[in-house]
Write an enzyme that holds these catalytic residues in place. Structure first.
Site, PDB file in Angstrom:
ATOM      1  N   CYS A 332     101.987  51.668  45.659  1.00 35.32           N
ATOM      2  CA  CYS A 332     100.932  52.660  45.485  1.00 35.32           C
ATOM      3  C   CYS A 332     100.004  52.874  46.683  1.00 35.32           C
ATOM      4  CB  CYS A 332     100.148  52.408  44.204  1.00 35.32           C
ATOM      5  SG  CYS A 332      99.988  50.700  43.704  1.00 35.32           S
ATOM      6  N   ARG A 361     106.958  39.825  45.337  1.00 34.98           N
ATOM      7  CA  ARG A 361     105.865  39.238  44.580  1.00 34.98           C
ATOM      8  C   ARG A 361     106.148  37.766  44.443  1.00 34.98           C
ATOM      9  NH1 ARG A 361     105.091  43.649  39.649  1.00 34.98           N
ATOM     10  NH2 ARG A 361     104.957  45.464  41.025  1.00 34.98           N
ATOM     11  N   GLN A 379     111.913  49.024  42.720  1.00 32.13           N
ATOM     12  CA  GLN A 379     111.734  49.744  41.468  1.00 32.13           C
ATOM     13  C   GLN A 379     112.090  51.211  41.677  1.00 32.13           C
ATOM     14  OE1 GLN A 379     107.484  48.882  41.119  1.00 32.13           O
ATOM     15  NE2 GLN A 379     107.911  47.785  39.219  1.00 32.13           N
ATOM     16  N   ASP A 381     110.242  53.488  41.517  1.00 31.05           N
ATOM     17  CA  ASP A 381     108.799  53.663  41.471  1.00 31.05           C
ATOM     18  C   ASP A 381     108.420  55.081  41.893  1.00 31.05           C
ATOM     19  OD1 ASP A 381     106.205  52.865  41.217  1.00 31.05           O
ATOM     20  OD2 ASP A 381     106.089  51.901  43.181  1.00 31.05           O
ATOM     21  N   HIS A 383     104.657  57.738  42.252  1.00 30.72           N
ATOM     22  CA  HIS A 383     103.230  57.977  42.002  1.00 30.72           C
ATOM     23  C   HIS A 383     102.998  59.471  41.956  1.00 30.72           C
ATOM     24  CE1 HIS A 383     103.306  53.813  43.410  1.00 30.72           C
ATOM     25  NE2 HIS A 383     102.411  53.676  42.452  1.00 30.72           N
ATOM     26  N   LYS A 463      97.989  51.121  30.720  1.00 28.54           N
ATOM     27  CA  LYS A 463      99.382  51.516  30.879  1.00 28.54           C
ATOM     28  C   LYS A 463     100.088  51.609  29.540  1.00 28.54           C
ATOM     29  CE  LYS A 463     100.811  46.765  31.763  1.00 28.54           C
ATOM     30  NZ  LYS A 463     101.715  45.891  32.505  1.00 28.54           N
ATOM     31  N   HIS A 509     100.963  55.975  38.003  1.00 27.41           N
ATOM     32  CA  HIS A 509     102.011  55.075  38.501  1.00 27.41           C
ATOM     33  C   HIS A 509     103.077  55.039  37.420  1.00 27.41           C
ATOM     34  CE1 HIS A 509      98.930  52.770  41.067  1.00 27.41           C
ATOM     35  NE2 HIS A 509      98.205  53.566  40.312  1.00 27.41           N
TER      36      HIS A 509
END
Length: 642
Positions: A332, A361, A379, A381, A383, A463, A509
């Site tokens: 992000c 992570r 991911q 992922d 945004h 979320k 997100h």
RNA sequence: GCCACCCUAGCUCAGUCGGUAGAGCAACUGAUUCGUAAUCAGUAGGUCGCCGGUUCGAAUCCGGCGGGUGGCUCCA
């Protein structure tokens, strides 16, 4: 003597003497002997409960869901009784039922060994054979507390301290007694088919700061057959374990040199990339743009994003040129720089930036597992930067996209959770309330059933988490949609509105597959390693019967690869049966057998995974036929069931 | 991170009381040319996770470390 009016399950009513026990009514009515408890006005109670008022009565048979629950709880008690008789000085704490069984947490300094488990199980059988009556007693809280204190049961005393009621129920079987709400089976003889499965550590009250107790897990069923069936299911789950299949199918491996970080072999990487290609095709239709962002950022970024304050323990850091850098755990913050790279207008919004960037992570050593919890992953992922009034449409589209993806992978069952403001959060309480309300509103509008998960949101926003159930009905969190008002604030993102003034965009997100690693792990177990045709690392393997067909087979192989199929050629000097066995064990969707007949007729003899032989056809015709099946939208091919 | 358990050939697993390592499959070589789940024979393969200790001697006993498994806490 006064009478009470009882409404029976069939709607009929009977009058019985007040003070009669439920079991007396049951036996006088000739109710089935497999009834282990009853419901009085919907509340489960023991059979020796006294009928003191008019009520509706319902029976709980042993093999009903409620019955099994009671059985398991009683088995937990039986286990605790066995443990305390074998290991004096062991304290009991709590022993609830769980989805497929029960556990009981004990306080004992000595660890329980697997031999201890066997002894406990043997003792349980002994106690069950004695068919001890299980009786309920009502005690005043003070008296119960005093007794447990005398018995040295500190945990029970602590539990009692927090019970508001003045009267508590205790259950006695033989010389053993426990604090419990109940109900329980009437006697221990009903407990027959059980097994203790494992020992594990567990914190008292689930809090890391508390002392660790020893938890013994077990399960119990109404019949031996049901227990055997369950154990067989566990065995089957083992065969589907993605870690095992990953090795057997040569998809990926792990090495201590990089703990919890998968090495994807050629076949695993192929599936991995195929998943990404699938998402990329979707991105085209759903209006996403893919971006590529740095791996390592100056810590300044992480201070600004809030990750340093809220996520530092999960991050990797490195120092170079006298500067401190952090390896990205999320994409992000990086995306905000692309957004801010030029002046944005309301006409530009929404901007949907997708990123398959590698994330790292740090996960505590005890929590990693196969592909489902790793330290290095990526991911699907993205945004979404949008105006506040665009949130609704974006949410609608997201849910639509999500449904499409899960349909493709045949994840038909899904639970939705709305996670709200956590203990450590960023931004104002008002912004949080607003964001939470927006998400809830979107879910309602889309007719999605959801549960609230209080305090489980990300540090920057609430979320919606999507938990899918796999083929073995285990839940996995994959997708997540998070609403974020604070990151745009922190990075001072703006756009010029229609009225010419600067406004603050909202960030959404979101990930649908979640981590590709985890998704792949779940998918492998969901399909038992038998990937649908479009995902299979090898889609078709050509098998020769003898060396005589080598040349022709090589021609077929070239033809298939030229058409874009992932084909392999097995022209080894081996018997056909041997090659068939291998192609089946490797779960390749199709085999094309080539013997003299096929060479003569210029055909192949196709065989589907699972053993179905298809009519010989020319390469062209057969592959034409497979085209529809090879589309992701076709879902799992039929042979995937094998 | 915490609790428990596990680590022997590529894989699955034997290895008794502490006396110096074994099978099946896979791999490799040769023979076999075969029609829908295993052809036969031979060969090679080991720092018994790593480090230390006890012992005349350690895969085996003890300690530390690493990795993994099942849980707990945490989480995509």
């Amino acid at each position: 003597m006064e009478a009470v009016r009882i409404t029976l399950p069939d709607g009929k009513t009977v009058e019985v003497q007040r003070g009669l026990k439920i079991q007396d009514v049951a036996s006088s009515l000739g109710v089935n002997s497999d009834v282990v408890a009853a419901k009085v006005d919907g509340v489960p109670v023991d059979l020796d409960r006294v009928l003191s008022r008019d009520c509706a009565l319902d029976w709980i048979p042993l093999d009903s869901p409620d019955g099994v629950e009671i059985l398991r709880h009683s088995t937990a008690h039986l286990m605790a009784q066995a443990v305390q008789s074998l290991f004096p000085g062991t304290q009991v704490t709590i022993g609830p039922t769980i989805e497929h069984g029960f556990y009981y947490d004990f306080k004992r300094d000595q660890p329980f060994t697997s031999e201890d488990l066997e002894r406990i199980e043997a003792k349980m059988r002994e106690l069950a054979a004695e068919n001890l009556k299980v009786t309920r007693e009502e005690w005043s809280r003070e008296a119960a507390q005093a007794m447990f204190r005398l018995m040295g049961e500190e945990y029970k005393v602590e539990i009692l301290r927090e019970i508001p009621e003045e009267t508590v129920s205790l259950y006695r079987q033989g010389d053993w007694i426990d604090l419990c709400r109940g109900p329980h089976v009437p006697s221990t003889g009903i407990i027959r088919a059980f097994k203790l499965t494992s020992v594990a550590g567990a914190y008292w009250r689930g809090d890391e700061k508390n002392e660790m107790l020893q938890r013994i897990y077990g399960t119990s069923f109404p019949t031996e057959e049901a227990l055997r069936e369950y154990l067989k299911l566990l065995e089957e789950a083992k065969n589907r374990d993605h870690r095992r299949l990953g090795r057997e199918l040569d998809l990926f491996s792990f090495h201590p040199i990089a703990p919890a970080s998968p090495f994807f072999h050629p076949k695993g990487a192929l599936v991995y990339n195929e998943l990404i290609s699938y998402m990329r095709r979707l991105y085209l239709r759903y209006g996403y743009q893919e971006v590529i962002t740095p791996q390592i950022f100056d810590v300044e970024l992480w201070h600004r994003s809030g990750h340093y304050d809220h996520f530092r323990d999960n991050m990797y850091f490195t120092r170079i040129d006298e500067r401190e850098f952090g390896v990205k755990p999320m994409n992000c913050p990086g995306h905000t720089f692309i957004y801010a790279s030029k002046k944005r207008s309301y006409r530009d919004l929404p901007l949907r930036y997708a990123d398959f960037g590698r994330l790292h992570r740090y996960e505590k050593s005890g929590v990693t597992a196969g592909l489902t919890r790793v330290r290095s992953f990526s991911q699907d992922d993205a945004h979404i930067f949008c105006a506040p009034e665009q949130i609704e449409t974006e949410m609608t589209n997201l849910l639509k996209m999500l449904r499409e993806v899960y349909r493709t992978f045949q994840f038909t069952e899904m639970q939705v959770k709305l996670s709200t403001r956590p203990e450590h959060y960023m931004g104002s309480v008002e912004a949080w309330a607003h964001a939470e309300a927006s998400l809830a509103e979107s879910l309602k509008r889309e007719g999605v059933d959801y549960q609230v998960n209080p305090g489980d949101g990300a540090f920057y926003g609430p979320k919606i988490d999507f938990v899918i159930l796999d083929a073995l009905r285990r839940g996995w969190q994959l997708a997540t949609i998070q609403l974020d008002f604070s990151m745009p604030e922190r990075f001072d993102l703006t756009y010029v509105g229609p009225d010419g003034t600067e406004k603050r965009p909202v960030m959404i997100h979101r990930a649908i597959l979640g981590s590709i690693e985890r998704f792949l792990g779940i998918l492998i177990e969901h399909c038992g390693g038998a990937f649908p045709l479009w995902l299979a690392p090898v889609q078709i393997r050509i098998l020769t019967v003898t060396d005589q067909q080598k040349d022709y087979a090589q021609g077929v192989f070239r033809e298939l690869t030229a058409m874009g199929w992932r084909a392999e050629l097995d022209d080894r000097n081996e018997k056909l049966g041997y090659k068939i066995r291998e192609v089946q064990l490797e779960k390749v969707p199709y085999a094309a057998v080539i013997g003299d007949r096929e060479v003569r007729d210029s055909t192949i003899a196709p065989r589907r995974r699972g053993g179905e032989n298809l009519k010989p056809a020319s390469v062209k015709d057969f592959m034409e036929m497979l085209k529809t099946e090879a589309a992701p939208e076709a879902g799992n091919d039929r042979a995937a069931q094998s």
